[in-house]
Design an enzyme around this catalytic site. Structure first.
Site, short mmCIF file in Angstrom:
data_model
loop_
_atom_site.label_atom_id
_atom_site.label_comp_id
_atom_site.label_asym_id
_atom_site.label_seq_id
_atom_site.Cartn_x
_atom_site.Cartn_y
_atom_site.Cartn_z
N ALA A 32 -2.55 1.87 -14.47
CA ALA A 32 -3.02 3.25 -14.22
C ALA A 32 -1.81 4.12 -13.91
CB ALA A 32 -4.07 3.29 -13.11
N HIS A 37 5.23 5.97 -11.18
CA HIS A 37 5.65 4.71 -11.82
C HIS A 37 6.79 4.95 -12.81
CE1 HIS A 37 1.27 3.73 -10.93
NE2 HIS A 37 1.90 2.74 -10.34
N GLY A 147 7.96 1.98 -5.04
CA GLY A 147 7.86 3.34 -4.52
C GLY A 147 7.82 3.35 -3.00
N LYS A 149 6.23 5.46 -1.47
CA LYS A 149 4.86 5.90 -1.16
C LYS A 149 4.14 4.81 -0.35
CE LYS A 149 0.55 7.38 -2.23
NZ LYS A 149 -0.15 6.14 -2.14
N SER A 189 -0.70 9.05 -6.84
CA SER A 189 -1.32 7.74 -6.62
C SER A 189 -2.38 7.52 -7.68
CB SER A 189 -1.99 7.73 -5.24
OG SER A 189 -2.90 6.64 -5.15
#
Ligand code: PAF
Length: 287
Positions: A32, A37, A147, A149, A189
């Site tokens: 996804a 990414h 990441g 994140k 995300s």
């Protein structure tokens, strides 16, 4: 780009890649794919000669009532995106290739895994550490890219590589890449697609409230009061609940109740609509 779906295929393609020499980077993902990414892939390409990307929606890192079934799967589209980004090899194993019958080993990284997402999602980081260790052993990359994140995840993976004396990659070659954000500040995300248009608009309150909290803590504000105010702001802005809003040491992930000056991280997980969003920001009074 070549695609491997079994370990034998992976080993053959990797042997071919390595026969010409050059370094190998691994970018582990659950697919996804979004711009976050692709930033990992681009950093990996700058650092190494060959990039291997993996796509595997890892069941062991999802809890029983989590979104494993709903998690977006779009292998054909992702594969085209990775090819266009110059990825040499896509490693896309099925569950049976990753966890053959009888697979009974898992890795727990104590301390760094204990709080925040580790407490809110029991077993999550065991699933992550185990699958990432397997990916490292399968691909044996010179460097791996993750990441920021998922900041606690990155800390867990670094600690795992250090504690298990992993050689490929060495802990120092686990590269954290800064979070990529939408124009309103929301961290990219794969789960943002669960948001309705209204919730998507309201979700931008998360990075805004976090920036205000970082500024307050760096200016010497009381940590507990600042975190309480952050939670209140989120609940008033359309979030239904806050799993945690915390300040932690940037490396050990130990909670910090009173901030002096060491590099720290503000970490938040909060729910809006059908999505659980996480984000983090650096806190550093010395900068
Ligand atoms: O961050 C992710 O996408 C996953 O947790 C990872 C690192 C690919 C392990 O499944």
């Amino acid at each position: 780009m070549q695609t491997a779906t079994t370990l034998d295929m992976l080993r053959n393609v990797l042997a071919g890649l390595r026969s010409g020499g050059g370094s190998v980077a691994l970018v582990p993902t659950m697919g996804a794919l979004h711009e976050g990414h692709l930033t990992l892939v681009r950093e990996a390409r700058k650092a190494c000669d060959h990039v291997v990307a993996s796509i595997f929606v890892n069941p062991t890192q999802f809890g029983p009532n989590e979104d494993l079934d709903a998690y977006p799967r779009q292998l054909v589209e992702d594969s085209k995106i990775l090819e266009a980004e110059g990825v040499a090899l896509l490693w896309a194993p099925g569950v049976e290739a990753m966890y053959p019958a009888g697979c009974a080993t898992s890795i727990r990284v104590n301390g760094v895994s204990d709080n925040f997402c580790g407490a809110a999602r029991p077993g999550h980081f065991e699933g992550v550490a185990t699958v990432v260790c397997k990916l490292f052993n399968q691909v044996m990359p010179d460097k791996a890219f993750f990441g920021e994140k998922d900041y606690q995840q990155l800390a867990v993976i670094r600690a795992m590589a250090r504690d298990l004396n992993l050689a490929c990659p060495h802990a120092r070659d686990i590269v954290g890449v800064p979070t990529v954000r939408e124009s309103d500040g929301l961290a990219m995300s794969s789960r943002n697609r669960y948001l309705s248009p209204e919730d998507r608009t309201n979700a931008a309150a998360l990075p805004r409230a976090m920036q205000a909290a970082v500024a307050a803590i760096e200016a010497g504000g009381n940590v507990g009061e600042t975190l309480d105010a952050l939670e209140r702001t989120l609940l008033e802005s359309g979030f239904s609940s806050v799993d945690y809003a915390a300040l932690a040491d940037a490396q050990s992930m130990a909670p910090i109740a009173s901030y002096s000056s060491a590099p720290a991280r503000l970490l938040v997980a909060a729910r809006i609509g059908g999505a659980r969003l996480i984000d983090n920001l650096p806190v550093d009074r010395t900068k």
